[in-house]
Every structure is written in C-alpha cells, then in structure tokens.
Design an enzyme around this catalytic site. Structure first.
Site, mmCIF file in Angstrom:
data_model
loop_
_atom_site.group_PDB
_atom_site.id
_atom_site.type_symbol
_atom_site.label_atom_id
_atom_site.label_comp_id
_atom_site.label_asym_id
_atom_site.label_seq_id
_atom_site.Cartn_x
_atom_site.Cartn_y
_atom_site.Cartn_z
ATOM 1 N N PRO A 76 0.832 -1.204 0.000
ATOM 2 C CA PRO A 76 0.000 0.000 0.000
ATOM 3 C C PRO A 76 0.863 1.249 0.000
ATOM 4 C CG PRO A 76 0.083 -0.962 2.198
ATOM 5 C CD PRO A 76 0.794 -1.911 1.288
ATOM 6 N N SER A 105 -4.063 1.458 -0.678
ATOM 7 C CA SER A 105 -3.850 2.303 0.502
ATOM 8 C C SER A 105 -5.119 3.037 0.910
ATOM 9 C CB SER A 105 -2.751 3.336 0.192
ATOM 10 O OG SER A 105 -2.726 4.340 1.186
ATOM 11 N N TYR A 128 -5.963 2.736 7.686
ATOM 12 C CA TYR A 128 -5.450 3.670 8.681
ATOM 13 C C TYR A 128 -6.615 4.053 9.568
ATOM 14 C CZ TYR A 128 -0.834 4.865 6.697
ATOM 15 O OH TYR A 128 0.465 4.849 6.276
ATOM 16 N N THR A 154 -2.384 -0.950 9.358
ATOM 17 C CA THR A 154 -1.021 -0.448 9.548
ATOM 18 C C THR A 154 -0.883 0.099 10.963
ATOM 19 O OG1 THR A 154 -0.804 0.015 7.210
ATOM 20 C CG2 THR A 154 0.696 1.196 8.692
ATOM 21 N N LYS A 218 0.143 -4.852 9.986
ATOM 22 C CA LYS A 218 1.336 -4.387 9.246
ATOM 23 C C LYS A 218 2.162 -3.448 10.128
ATOM 24 C CE LYS A 218 2.686 -2.002 4.948
ATOM 25 N NZ LYS A 218 3.023 -0.603 5.213
ATOM 26 N N HIS A 242 7.798 0.333 7.314
ATOM 27 C CA HIS A 242 7.153 1.384 6.527
ATOM 28 C C HIS A 242 8.125 1.969 5.495
ATOM 29 C CE1 HIS A 242 3.185 3.627 6.987
ATOM 30 N NE2 HIS A 242 3.727 4.209 5.934
ATOM 31 N N ARG A 245 10.061 5.052 6.603
ATOM 32 C CA ARG A 245 9.347 6.344 6.622
ATOM 33 C C ARG A 245 8.736 6.653 7.977
ATOM 34 N NH1 ARG A 245 8.232 7.941 1.190
ATOM 35 N NH2 ARG A 245 6.271 8.999 1.615
ATOM 36 N N GLY A 275 12.785 -2.599 0.862
ATOM 37 C CA GLY A 275 14.038 -2.794 0.131
ATOM 38 C C GLY A 275 14.115 -4.032 -0.731
ATOM 39 N N ARG A 277 14.219 -5.687 -4.001
ATOM 40 C CA ARG A 277 14.499 -5.134 -5.322
ATOM 41 C C ARG A 277 14.925 -6.177 -6.358
ATOM 42 N NH1 ARG A 277 12.172 -1.932 -2.800
ATOM 43 N NH2 ARG A 277 12.742 0.191 -2.248
HETATM 44 C C1 LIG Z 1 5.342 7.016 -1.044
HETATM 45 C C2 LIG Z 1 4.965 5.962 -0.054
HETATM 46 C C3 LIG Z 1 3.702 5.987 0.512
HETATM 47 C C4 LIG Z 1 3.327 5.004 1.422
HETATM 48 N N1 LIG Z 1 2.048 5.000 1.887
HETATM 49 C C5 LIG Z 1 1.656 4.014 2.722
HETATM 50 C C6 LIG Z 1 0.308 3.932 3.136
HETATM 51 O O1 LIG Z 1 -0.534 4.743 2.739
HETATM 52 N N2 LIG Z 1 -0.014 2.933 3.990
HETATM 53 C C7 LIG Z 1 0.893 2.006 4.449
HETATM 54 O O2 LIG Z 1 0.558 1.114 5.221
HETATM 55 N N3 LIG Z 1 2.175 2.047 4.027
HETATM 56 C C8 LIG Z 1 2.568 3.014 3.172
HETATM 57 N N4 LIG Z 1 3.857 3.017 2.725
HETATM 58 C C9 LIG Z 1 4.781 1.938 3.133
HETATM 59 C C10 LIG Z 1 4.684 0.751 2.169
HETATM 60 O O3 LIG Z 1 3.482 0.051 2.333
HETATM 61 C C11 LIG Z 1 5.818 -0.266 2.401
HETATM 62 O O4 LIG Z 1 5.835 -0.648 3.745
HETATM 63 C C12 LIG Z 1 7.207 0.238 1.986
HETATM 64 O O5 LIG Z 1 7.123 1.152 0.898
HETATM 65 C C13 LIG Z 1 8.087 -0.932 1.609
HETATM 66 O O6 LIG Z 1 9.376 -0.511 1.327
HETATM 67 P P1 LIG Z 1 9.959 -0.283 -0.184
HETATM 68 O O7 LIG Z 1 9.358 1.012 -0.659
HETATM 69 O O8 LIG Z 1 11.412 -0.202 0.054
HETATM 70 O O9 LIG Z 1 9.556 -1.459 -1.029
HETATM 71 C C14 LIG Z 1 4.246 3.996 1.808
HETATM 72 C C15 LIG Z 1 5.516 3.991 1.247
HETATM 73 C C16 LIG Z 1 5.881 4.942 0.318
HETATM 74 C C17 LIG Z 1 7.244 4.874 -0.304
#
Ligand SMILES: Cc1cc2nc3c(=O)[nH]c(=O)nc-3n(C[C@H](O)[C@H](O)[C@H](O)COP(=O)(O)O)c2cc1C
Length: 347
Positions: A76, A105, A128, A154, A218, A242, A245, A275, A277
């Site tokens: 998501p 998401s 959320y 999440t 999550k 996340h 983030r 990560g 890839r």
């Molecule tokens: C731009 C962006 C927005 C995201 N938004 C959400 C979200 O709305 N809900 C959520 O559970 N995780 C969110 N995530 C986390 C992703 O679900 C996921 O855990 C993460 O991107 C995995 O890592 P990767 O980007 O290295 O593959 C977001 C990640 C990114 C990069």
C-alpha cells in the site's frame, strides 16, 4: 537491483516533478532505516542444493485463498495520481496483468469503488485509523463491500513521521480527501479529522476482525508483538518498518523477519516488505520463512515510468528473476526450498 526495476526508477526520476519524486523516495529522520533496507537483504547468503531436476519451475503461491503468479504483492502506497493520471486504476490493472495482488492504501487518490471496478483479480485494503475515529472504519467497510479480500491494519503510524526531504505532501485537496470527504462530520475540519489516530491499539485490530475478511497487522518488527496481534485475531503478519518512513533506525526487516517467523511458528502467513528489489531478495525472504513479500517504491516508479504496462513488466521481471534464483538454489517452487537455504554473513 533487478535491471528492469533500475531502469524504471531512472525513468521515473527523470519524468516526475522533483517534489513528487522526493515524496515517494524519502525516508524519515536521517534516513538510516531507508538506507539499510535493501543492503540488509544482501548480507544473507545461500547454501544451494544440487542434484534436483529443475526443468519446470513454478513461482505461484496461494495466499488467503487467492492464487498468485508469484509471492510478491504491491504494497500500500499513497496517492498514485501523482505518478500517473489514472492513479490506482492503472496500478491495479498492471498488478493483475502480472497475476499479483494490490494492497490498496487508505490514502489512495481514486475512489475505492472505481479501483475495485478495474480489478481483474484479488486486492486487499490497507486501513489507517484516523483522528475522527468513525472515518477510517467507514472507509474500511466500504472497501470490504467493494470486494477487498482482506484488511491490512497499519500499526506503525500513530503519527506521520517528519520527512526530511519534504516541505509537505504535494497532493491537491481533491486527491487527499477523495475517499474521506463524505464521512467527515459537519463542522469539523476535514484535514484535522483525517490525520492519524494515535491510538491504533490491539483492541482496534480486534474490532476489524468483525468485518468479515481476514485482517493482517502491518508494521510488526518483534516476535512478542506478532504474538499479541495473533491473540487479537490477526490472520497474518506483515513485517515492515514502513519503508524507512516512520521510526528511523528501526531494525531492518531482513533482520527482524527471523524472530517474527519463529514466534508465529506457522500459525498464520508472514509477509515482509522494505528494500525488496530483486528475485534473490524475494528468495532470501522466503528462505527466512516469509510466505510472500511486498514492494512499495518499485511499483510507484514502474507506474510513473510506463503506467499499467510498467507495473506488469516490473512484476513479470521479478517473477522471472525469482524463477532463476529458485532453480539455481535447488528448488522448483517457493514451497520446496531446501532447509537451511539462507545464512547470514558475519561481515
Ligand atoms: C510514497 C509511499 C507511501 C506510502 N504509503 C503508505 C500507506 O498509505 N499505507 C501504508 O501502510 N504504508 C505506506 N507506505 C509503506 C509501504 O506500504 C511499504 O511498507 C514500503 O514502501 C516498503 O518498502 P519499499 O518502498 O522499500 O519497497 C508507503 C511507502 C511509500 C514509499
């Protein structure tokens, strides 16, 4: 990194406005968790088995009753209209073109019902819980009514962490509120009402299990938390920080996975993201006991680079890369991995 994914990431970087690229790419804090995510998978090594007939390799898996062409899902991620005018409608078409599954998401930028109408396969909805507590729950119900096969709560985002590279989220109000506006009680500021609920508790997780579909938790990075989520009724666990983030310096998911797998002990599926890839990253995750992985940013880059076709190409390439990895490791399917396939380097 898999070549197709690297090329798409480059194309996306050239094509996207700087603030959108930064919004997708950034991590929180000093971006230590972000930087470590991909590197952590590469610290593991394989102990391949020889002597197996690998003429036919099958990467397919079954997850919560859905047959997937590969054990990799689209994570998501918010606001796909920043990457492509069709937003999540293009994403879901691309994901289903590759026989995978989209976790949509809560902060998607198309109406849930419109994304569902474009689906040609299974999808789940990420929940959320929001400050005005009725809103997140209503949106989750709508997703289940629209056909979401599971809910993914999440739990690592009681607050949205500050992102160093960002002045704000570069999204207009329409996209931001597209699924929320109708549920905001009169007289309440919609933006305030839809910030994160700081009380994303196990009770809230338990409540969602009454919505009629499996619920996954999550953002789990510890074995004891995984067990607490199972006690609260979770039907699956997603090991995640996340994508670097939320809490910076959170442990890399590659390193947290083993503890969670051990605690869960096969009671429910364990998924992992952060990560991933390449096919060998997927193989490492499977070898450490994950049932499937999710990809976040690579799907966004694919969408920005080439729309739905790009998303399909990314997942197809990952499937082929995984198939090669399986064969060379001495397995013909994700279910048939040699025992003790993965070991951690001491370096
Ligand atoms: C731009 C962006 C927005 C995201 N938004 C959400 C979200 O709305 N809900 C959520 O559970 N995780 C969110 N995530 C986390 C992703 O679900 C996921 O855990 C993460 O991107 C995995 O890592 P990767 O980007 O290295 O593959 C977001 C990640 C990114 C990069």
């Amino acid at each position: 990194m898999l070549r197709v994914l690297a090329e798409q990431a480059e194309k996306a970087a050239a094509r996207l406005p700087r603030e959108v690229y930064d919004y997708y790419a950034t991590g929180s804090g000093d971006e230590i968790a972000l930087d470590e995510a991909a590197a952590a998978w590469r610290r593991y090594r394989f102990r391949p088995r020889i002597g197996l007939d690998t003429t036919t390799i099958d990467t397919a898996v079954r997850l919560f009753g859905s047959d997937l062409a590969l054990p990799a899902l689209a994570a998501p991620t918010a606001f796909h209209r920043l990457a492509h005018p069709d937003g999540e409608v293009a994403t879901i078409r691309g994901v289903h073109g590759a026989g995978s599954l989209l976790v949509l998401s809560s902060r998607c930028s198309r109406r849930i019902e419109d994304v569902a109408a474009a689906a040609n396969g299974p999808w789940w909805f990420q929940v959320y819980l929001l400050a005005e507590t009725s809103i997140g729950r209503r949106v989750a119900r709508r997703a289940v009514d629209a056909g979401a096969g599971a809910l993914v709560l999440t739990m690592d985002t009681p607050y949205t962490a500050v992102k160093k590279r960002l002045a704000g989220v570069p999204v207009d109000d329409d996209q931001y509120l597209v699924n929320f506006a109708e549920h905001v009680p009169a007289g309440i500021d919609p933006f305030q009402a839809t910030t994160q609920d700081p009380a994303c508790t196990l009770d809230a997780l338990h409540e969602l299990t009454g919505y009629g579909v499996p619920v996954l938790a999550k953002g789990v990075l510890r074995g004891d938390d995984a067990l607490a989520c199972l006690d609260a009724g979770a039907a699956g666990i997603v090991v995640s920080n996340h994508g670097g983030r939320q809490l910076d310096r959170a442990v890399a998911t590659a390193d947290a996975l083993g503890e969670v797998v051990e605690a869960v002990a096969g009671r429910v599926p364990v998924l992992v993201d952060g990560g991933i890839r390449s096919g060998l990253d997927v193989l490492t995750a499977l070898g450490l006991g994950a049932d499937a992985v999710l990809l976040g940013r690579p799907i966004l880059w694919a969408l920005a680079a080439d729309g739905a076709a790009g998303v399909t190409a990314a997942l197809d390439a990952l499937r082929d890369d995984l198939a090669e990895g399986l064969a060379l490791a001495g397995a013909t399917s994700p279910a048939g991995l040699p025992p003790g396939l993965v070991t951690r380097t001491t370096a």
